[in-house]
Enzyme design. Structure first.
Site, PDB file in Angstrom:
ATOM      1  N   TYR A 144       0.618  -0.926   0.221  1.00 55.29           N
ATOM      2  CA  TYR A 144       0.192  -0.330  -0.139  1.00 55.29           C
ATOM      3  C   TYR A 144       0.592   1.524   0.051  1.00 55.29           C
ATOM      4  CZ  TYR A 144      -3.358   3.648   1.803  1.00 55.29           C
ATOM      5  OH  TYR A 144      -4.401   4.618   2.017  1.00 55.29           O
ATOM      6  N   ASP A 239       9.388   2.998  -0.266  1.00 51.84           N
ATOM      7  CA  ASP A 239       8.034   3.364   0.339  1.00 51.84           C
ATOM      8  C   ASP A 239       8.419   3.062   1.127  1.00 51.84           C
ATOM      9  OD1 ASP A 239       5.867   4.527   1.474  1.00 51.84           O
ATOM     10  OD2 ASP A 239       5.016   3.732   0.489  1.00 51.84           O
ATOM     11  N   LYS A 267       4.385   8.968   8.882  1.00 51.80           N
ATOM     12  CA  LYS A 267       4.249   8.290  10.186  1.00 51.80           C
ATOM     13  C   LYS A 267       5.153   8.729  11.189  1.00 51.80           C
ATOM     14  CE  LYS A 267       1.162   4.998   8.392  1.00 51.80           C
ATOM     15  NZ  LYS A 267       1.351   3.769   7.458  1.00 51.80           N
TER      16      LYS A 267
HETATM   17  C1  LIG Z   1       0.434   4.628   5.656  1.00 53.73           C
HETATM   18  C2  LIG Z   1       1.211   4.557   4.271  1.00 53.73           C
HETATM   19  C3  LIG Z   1       0.833   5.010   3.396  1.00 53.73           C
HETATM   20  C4  LIG Z   1       0.199   6.366   3.319  1.00 53.73           C
HETATM   21  O1  LIG Z   1       0.487   7.637   4.154  1.00 53.73           O
HETATM   22  P1  LIG Z   1      -0.350   8.313   4.806  1.00 53.73           P
HETATM   23  O2  LIG Z   1       0.159   9.403   6.246  1.00 53.73           O
HETATM   24  O3  LIG Z   1      -1.288   7.588   5.656  1.00 53.73           O
HETATM   25  O4  LIG Z   1      -1.399   9.011   3.275  1.00 53.73           O
HETATM   26  C5  LIG Z   1       2.504   5.003   2.287  1.00 53.73           C
HETATM   27  N1  LIG Z   1       3.099   3.609   2.706  1.00 53.73           N
HETATM   28  C6  LIG Z   1       3.090   3.352   2.593  1.00 53.73           C
HETATM   29  C7  LIG Z   1       3.784   2.115   3.037  1.00 53.73           C
HETATM   30  C8  LIG Z   1       2.489   3.152   3.779  1.00 53.73           C
HETATM   31  O5  LIG Z   1       2.395   2.571   5.319  1.00 53.73           O
END
Ligand SMILES: *Cc1c(COP(=O)(O)O)cnc(C)c1O
Length: 430
Positions: A144, A239, A267
């Site tokens: 994701y 990511d 995060k």
């Molecule tokens: C949480 C997450 C996102 C999205 O981040 P948001 O702050 O919710 O938009 C993208 N990539 C990864 C791997 C994530 O865990």
């Protein structure tokens, strides 16, 4: 457990907010229970509107690695607040946070702040396309990368939880250049790159996957991604929105010793406030406006209060021994949970990298989205509800990771293992 107030709040919320929530998984649909409205938090605990206490393994979906209301973070926020909440102009704080990330993560030479992980990946993909002049993006099933149109293909997290293939509202033309391959399948990547490599702008990957439950990279997988992108003049985007500053201070790339071209953060670097960032090689990052032609902007980007929270968080994480402590406690938790599953005769499969954990109700080794989906989801739901009643707050989906923070002391870990033992016994009897 009394839940009257959460019940009323949820009824009222559903009238004014779609599904009563601002992010789908929070509604707890997949686990067949009512979402608890959280009133406050402290250390490793959440307290809901009915004043029930829970040991928290969601940690706001990753950011709260120090635990809730860490004094250093609260102090930094308070000091920043005294100077004003937003200026829409450059600040010392954003420059300092950029320096901190660059020091920590060897592949990052320049960094641009945004407001969420979604913005970070969306912008990194635009930059990769702009810098290479190519269109194709390769991603992996069950990963994701936020909810931007181009990346919402065979995605993990809420999309996996709700068991939907993608989303209405995304024209086929927008995702025609996005290819999704099975995670950890180096052969599939090699064969697609052999055919289309020269048109591939980037491969984007969660180097430690945390949005299909928790799935570590197979040995050699990340190395293959690095090699095939280099051979084809494509970019490699890590990511690390979830695993950055989580699995190691320098992220998954320092743990596995791979240097991607671009990295996305979020995060943890916001310390619990809304922050994202993307960074990488200077020659690529220089393509971003106003230095270069690739456009990306943000009214609240680099917000001083958020920057202060992020800086204070990284300052704590930089202290010696921090990741050893997380490793020790997370190891103890994973061992305890595995022993409880065995004792109660419940087939379960465990994955862990540092303080990111996954427990699947399957006897298969979970190495990609397909094997993650062999988990017995009704059984997960039942386990979730038993644990919640025992005061343990897990992510309300099999396709999410579980996080241990520095505030989870030995007593909290032991309490969790005991609760799991009782909950798993209830499953095997029922
Ligand atoms: C949480 C997450 C996102 C999205 O981040 P948001 O702050 O919710 O938009 C993208 N990539 C990864 C791997 C994530 O865990």
């Amino acid at each position: 457990m009394k839940t009257d107030r959460s019940t009323v709040l949820f009824q009222n919320s559903q009238k004014v907010i779609p599904g009563g929530v601002n992010s789908p998984v929070r509604a707890c649909k997949a686990v067949g229970t009512l979402p608890r409205f959280i009133h406050r938090a402290e250390g490793c605990r959440l307290f809901d509107a009915d004043d029930n206490a829970y040991i928290d393994y969601v940690g706001s979906w990753g950011p709260m690695i120090l635990g809730h209301r860490h004094p250093a973070v609260i102090q930094a926020i308070t000091e920043a607040l005294a100077r004003g909440t937003s200026f829409g102009a450059p600040t010392d704080l954003e420059m300092e946070l950029a320096c901190r990330v660059i020091e920590a993560v060897p592949s990052v030479e320049m960094l641009r702040m945004v407001n969420s992980g979604t913005e970070a990946t969306m912008s990194a993909v635009r930059l990769a396309r702009g810098a290479t002049g190519r269109d194709i993006i390769i991603k992996f099933d069950g990963c994701y990368h936020g909810h931007a149109d181009t990346l919402l293909v065979d995605a993990g997290s809420g999309v996996a939880t709700l068991n939907i293939p993608g989303s209405p509202g995304i024209p086929a033309s927008v995702v025609q250049h996005t290819l999704s391959l099975p995670y950890n399948d180096a052969e599939a990547v090699r064969s697609v790159m052999a055919e289309k490599g020269k048109d591939v702008a980037a491969i984007i990957v969660e180097p430690v996957a945390g949005n299909m439950g928790m799935v570590p990279p197979a040995p050699g997988f990340l190395e293959t991604l690095r090699a095939v992108t280099q051979e084809n003049g494509s970019l490699l985007i890590f990511d690390e929105v979830m695993c950055g500053f989580r699995v190691a201070y320098g992220g998954a790339q320092s743990l596995y010793d791979i240097r991607p071209d671009l990295t996305c953060f979020g995060k943890i670097i916001g310390g619990g406030l809304p922050v994202g960032a993307y960074g990488g090689r200077k020659d690529i990052m220089s393509q971003i406006a106003p230095e270069g032609p690739v456009y990306q902007a943000g009214t609240l980007s680099g917000n001083p209060v958020a920057m202060a929270a992020g800086l204070a968080t990284l300052e704590q994480l930089r202290q010696p021994g921090v990741y050893d402590t997380l490793e020790k406690r997370s190891g103890r938790l994973a061992e305890g949970l595995a022993a409880a599953a065995r004792r109660n005769g419940v087939p379960a499969s465990f994955n862990r990298v540092g303080s990111m954990l996954g427990m699947f109700f399957t006897d298969r080794t979970v190495e990609n989205f397909e094997t993650a989906k062999t988990s017995d989801l009704p059984r997960f739901g039942q386990y979730y509800r038993e644990m919640l009643d025992a005061g343990i707050y897990l992510a309300p989906s099999q396709f999410e990771a579980c996080f241990v923070s520095l505030a989870h002391d030995d007593a909290a870990i032991e309490q969790t293992i005991q609760a799991a033992d009782v909950s798993l016994a209830a499953l095997s009897n029922g």
